[in-house]
Design a protein around this motif. Structure first.
Motif, mmCIF file in Angstrom:
data_model
loop_
_atom_site.group_PDB
_atom_site.id
_atom_site.type_symbol
_atom_site.label_atom_id
_atom_site.label_comp_id
_atom_site.label_asym_id
_atom_site.label_seq_id
_atom_site.Cartn_x
_atom_site.Cartn_y
_atom_site.Cartn_z
ATOM 1 N N THR A 31 0.279 5.716 14.313
ATOM 2 C CA THR A 31 0.056 5.458 12.819
ATOM 3 C C THR A 31 -1.213 4.884 12.591
ATOM 4 O O THR A 31 -1.968 5.504 11.648
ATOM 5 C CB THR A 31 1.068 4.409 11.902
ATOM 6 O OG1 THR A 31 2.344 4.743 12.323
ATOM 7 C CG2 THR A 31 0.848 4.386 10.608
ATOM 8 N N ALA A 32 -2.090 4.112 13.344
ATOM 9 C CA ALA A 32 -3.383 3.635 12.965
ATOM 10 C C ALA A 32 -4.509 4.816 13.537
ATOM 11 O O ALA A 32 -5.157 5.156 12.609
ATOM 12 C CB ALA A 32 -3.662 2.427 14.060
ATOM 13 N N ASP A 45 -13.003 0.844 8.914
ATOM 14 C CA ASP A 45 -12.247 0.232 7.893
ATOM 15 C C ASP A 45 -10.879 0.090 8.012
ATOM 16 O O ASP A 45 -10.225 -0.730 7.665
ATOM 17 C CB ASP A 45 -12.498 1.463 6.568
ATOM 18 C CG ASP A 45 -13.920 1.322 6.049
ATOM 19 O OD1 ASP A 45 -14.632 0.353 6.348
ATOM 20 O OD2 ASP A 45 -14.464 2.387 5.201
ATOM 21 N N VAL A 46 -10.349 1.218 8.808
ATOM 22 C CA VAL A 46 -8.778 1.180 9.146
ATOM 23 C C VAL A 46 -8.747 -0.089 10.295
ATOM 24 O O VAL A 46 -7.739 -0.882 9.987
ATOM 25 C CB VAL A 46 -8.260 2.421 10.013
ATOM 26 C CG1 VAL A 46 -6.966 1.946 10.490
ATOM 27 C CG2 VAL A 46 -8.396 3.639 8.992
ATOM 28 N N ALA A 47 -9.716 -0.096 11.088
ATOM 29 C CA ALA A 47 -9.499 -1.300 12.150
ATOM 30 C C ALA A 47 -9.561 -2.574 11.426
ATOM 31 O O ALA A 47 -8.956 -3.638 11.719
ATOM 32 C CB ALA A 47 -10.575 -1.105 13.170
ATOM 33 N N ALA A 48 -10.476 -2.848 10.281
ATOM 34 C CA ALA A 48 -10.504 -4.022 9.674
ATOM 35 C C ALA A 48 -9.182 -4.341 8.839
ATOM 36 O O ALA A 48 -8.794 -5.618 8.785
ATOM 37 C CB ALA A 48 -11.749 -4.073 8.614
ATOM 38 N N TYR A 51 -6.693 -5.564 11.462
ATOM 39 C CA TYR A 51 -7.269 -6.674 12.097
ATOM 40 C C TYR A 51 -7.175 -6.367 13.621
ATOM 41 O O TYR A 51 -6.864 -7.060 14.382
ATOM 42 C CB TYR A 51 -6.231 -8.109 11.729
ATOM 43 C CG TYR A 51 -6.157 -8.231 10.427
ATOM 44 C CD1 TYR A 51 -7.245 -9.030 9.907
ATOM 45 C CD2 TYR A 51 -5.279 -8.034 9.702
ATOM 46 C CE1 TYR A 51 -7.074 -9.646 8.655
ATOM 47 C CE2 TYR A 51 -4.893 -8.382 8.289
ATOM 48 C CZ TYR A 51 -6.142 -9.094 7.935
ATOM 49 O OH TYR A 51 -6.186 -9.642 6.354
ATOM 50 N N ILE A 52 -7.786 -5.248 13.967
ATOM 51 C CA ILE A 52 -8.099 -4.765 15.340
ATOM 52 C C ILE A 52 -9.512 -4.608 15.368
ATOM 53 O O ILE A 52 -10.089 -4.204 14.477
ATOM 54 C CB ILE A 52 -7.076 -3.618 15.642
ATOM 55 C CG1 ILE A 52 -7.305 -2.356 14.988
ATOM 56 C CG2 ILE A 52 -5.574 -4.120 15.761
ATOM 57 C CD1 ILE A 52 -6.554 -1.363 15.203
#
Length: 70
Positions: A31-32, A45-48, A51-52
């Motif tokens: 999903t990520a 942006d997705v990682a932030a 929280y990864i």
């Protein structure tokens, strides 16, 4: 005393704490990766938001391209 040396000799920095290791499901990883591949969406942006670390998300993207998870 030199400020820089004092900073690195601080007892706070000498402490050792156990690292927390998280295990993410294949569904979460997939999903990520899909979110990070949306048009106009940056991996950072997705990682932030999740929280990864961005490097982890990039690695999952590589694994997905290699067929590691759906």
């Amino acid at each position: 005393m030199d400020t820089l040396n004092h900073h690195f000799r601080s007892p706070h920095h000498a402490e050792t704490r156990p690292r927390t290791t998280y295990r993410y499901t294949e569904d979460f990883k997939a999903t990520a990766v899909r979110l990070s591949q949306l048009p106009g969406v940056a991996v950072g942006d997705v990682a932030a938001l999740l929280y990864i670390h961005p490097f982890m998300l990039s690695r999952w993207g590589k694994q997905a391209r290699e067929g590691a998870f759906p």
